[in-house]
Scaffold this motif. Structure first.
Motif, PDB file in Angstrom:
ATOM      1  N   SER A 126     -79.154 -22.894  38.032  1.00  0.00           N
ATOM      2  CA  SER A 126     -80.382 -23.564  37.267  1.00  0.00           C
ATOM      3  C   SER A 126     -81.579 -22.847  37.270  1.00  0.00           C
ATOM      4  CB  SER A 126     -80.452 -25.078  37.911  1.00  0.00           C
ATOM      5  OG  SER A 126     -81.150 -24.956  39.335  1.00  0.00           O
TER       6      SER A 126
ATOM      7  N   VAL B  24     -81.004 -19.918  34.919  1.00  0.00           N
ATOM      8  CA  VAL B  24     -80.869 -20.513  33.593  1.00  0.00           C
ATOM      9  C   VAL B  24     -82.493 -20.692  33.147  1.00  0.00           C
ATOM     10  CG1 VAL B  24     -80.805 -22.536  32.106  1.00  0.00           C
ATOM     11  CG2 VAL B  24     -78.773 -21.808  33.412  1.00  0.00           C
TER      12      VAL B  24
ATOM     13  N   VAL C 120     -76.980 -27.104  33.661  1.00  0.00           N
ATOM     14  CA  VAL C 120     -76.228 -25.704  33.708  1.00  0.00           C
ATOM     15  C   VAL C 120     -75.041 -26.042  32.928  1.00  0.00           C
ATOM     16  CG1 VAL C 120     -74.749 -24.314  35.247  1.00  0.00           C
ATOM     17  CG2 VAL C 120     -77.133 -24.962  36.119  1.00  0.00           C
TER      18      VAL C 120
ATOM     19  N   TRP D 287     -76.067 -25.550  29.234  1.00  0.00           N
ATOM     20  CA  TRP D 287     -75.996 -24.240  29.096  1.00  0.00           C
ATOM     21  C   TRP D 287     -75.080 -23.279  28.745  1.00  0.00           C
ATOM     22  CZ3 TRP D 287     -76.456 -19.403  31.382  1.00  0.00           C
ATOM     23  CH2 TRP D 287     -77.540 -18.451  30.719  1.00  0.00           C
TER      24      TRP D 287
ATOM     25  N   SER E 277     -77.887 -15.341  26.227  1.00  0.00           N
ATOM     26  CA  SER E 277     -78.748 -15.732  27.379  1.00  0.00           C
ATOM     27  C   SER E 277     -78.727 -14.197  28.236  1.00  0.00           C
ATOM     28  CB  SER E 277     -78.127 -16.836  28.166  1.00  0.00           C
ATOM     29  OG  SER E 277     -76.871 -16.621  28.491  1.00  0.00           O
TER      30      SER E 277
ATOM     31  N   ASP F 196     -74.948 -15.269  31.652  1.00  0.00           N
ATOM     32  CA  ASP F 196     -74.222 -16.262  31.609  1.00  0.00           C
ATOM     33  C   ASP F 196     -72.731 -16.009  32.580  1.00  0.00           C
ATOM     34  OD1 ASP F 196     -75.084 -15.375  28.994  1.00  0.00           O
ATOM     35  OD2 ASP F 196     -74.067 -17.384  28.320  1.00  0.00           O
TER      36      ASP F 196
END
Length: 362
Positions: free
Chosen positions: A264, A267, A320, A323, A330, A345
């Motif tokens: 997280s 992210v 997560v 996402w 990303s 990723d």
């Protein structure tokens, strides 16, 4: 191939390319250019030419000493170069970040790194090292963006770099890439003077005025030799960086026992940082950061933002998961071969699978 073998392989390539770089400079300016000039003069006078290009201008021992000195200088200067604009605080009780780093260092049985927290909103976190010395630099932007568990996971990631002994190699590798790039850029002074003389520095103008024949010969004969070194150094830096990030993520997850916290955090940092729009070779030290960003330097501060309480595990997992399932790119995808980091990723997916494996054992 495991981490140590990969780091060892990159280290071997790095030492070899460094030795070749030093030898190439010695040969170009001690044998090639003098031989061309002297040979041309002899030919014009006597109509014959004889000179040996397959040799070094110095003894083998001297060459080895110069190579060793160059490596030692990189080890010392690489550490100083990155931290040049960052200054430690003077005294005072250790703040929460320093206490966390101390605890993680004790847990992994490594010497405690120095910690510098820079007051900057940019989410930047990196570690530089020199043999047994290491310094973790983190911005208040990172502290403010993450909760307590995520912050601990990010710091564990940096501690893992120190424990894996890759931080020193990465520090000097990025410096060599800069040195090789600058040497090639300097060798092309004649071309830059013809293309856009207004962009030349004062030093470049002085070199053209006093050493024009040498500048021209350097561009014609030396620049093609130096061209290969930035490319190989860039490959070594990217290969090492991508390998070390996966390894440090896995190690941090084991140190904290909470892979989802780091997932997280990545992210959040990926969303905060975004995808760099420029080629990462233009900002070589970005490879040192946890996500590709410019290493921030400045005065160390003891005034930290309030660290948020940990997020509930279920909410962290939901974030997560959503996402990972999103279609928005990303982080660097590395499709053009220029990225210094593996795709965020893929890193988050690795941590997600580690978390599932830990839950399965429970």
């Amino acid at each position: 191939m495991n981490l140590r073998l990969r780091i060892g392989a990159v280290l071997g390539v790095f030492v070899a390319i460094t030795a070749a770089f030093v030898l190439a400079l010695l040969w170009a300016y001690g044998v090639l250019l003098p031989g061309l000039v002297g040979g041309t003069i002899v030919y014009l006078q006597y109509g014959a030419i004889e000179f040996d290009l397959v040799r070094l201008p110095v003894s083998l021992v001297t060459a080895l000493v110069l190579i060793g000195g160059f490596l030692a200088a990189q080890t010392y200067y690489g550490y100083q170069r990155v931290l040049a604009g960052t200054h430690g605080s003077t005294g005072g009780e250790a703040h929460a970040v320093a206490r966390t780093v101390r605890r993680l260092a004790m847990r992994t049985d490594i010497p405690e790194p120095d910690v510098r927290v820079v007051a900057d909103n940019t989410a930047s976190c990196y570690t530089v090292g020199r043999l047994t010395d290491a310094t973790v630099v983190i911005t208040t932007g990172v502290v403010e963006s993450l909760d307590a568990d995520e912050l601990e996971a990010v710091l564990a990631h940096e501690i893992a770099h120190v424990a894996n002994r890759d931080v020193t190699l990465m520090t000097i590798t990025t410096l060599f890439l800069e040195v090789a790039d600058r040497a090639y850029h300097a060798a092309r002074l004649a071309r830059r003077a013809l293309a856009d003389p207004r962009e030349l520095s004062d030093g470049g103008r002085v070199a053209l005025y006093w050493f024009l024949p040498l500048v021209a010969l350097t561009y014609v004969f030396v620049a093609p030799i130096l061209w290969v070194f930035p490319a190989i150094a860039d490959w070594a830096a990217r290969t090492l960086s991508q390998t070390r990030e996966f390894a440090a993520d896995a190690a941090a997850a084991r140190i904290t026992g909470n892979p989802m916290a780091l997932a997280s955090a990545l992210v959040t940092l990926a969303e905060t940082t975004g995808t760099p729009e420029t080629d990462l070779r233009a900002a070589k030290t970005r490879a040192l950061c946890i996500v590709p960003n410019d290493p921030v330097t400045g005065e160390d501060t003891t005034s930290l933002p309030r660290i948020r309480r940990p997020t509930a595990d279920t909410r962290r997992r939901e974030r997560v998961t959503s996402w990972l399932e999103a279609t928005t790119p990303s982080g660097p995808v590395g499709g053009d071969g220029s990225a210094t980091h593996p795709p965020v990723d893929a890193r988050v997916q690795q941590l997600y699978e580690m978390a599932a494996e830990l839950e399965g054992r429970a």
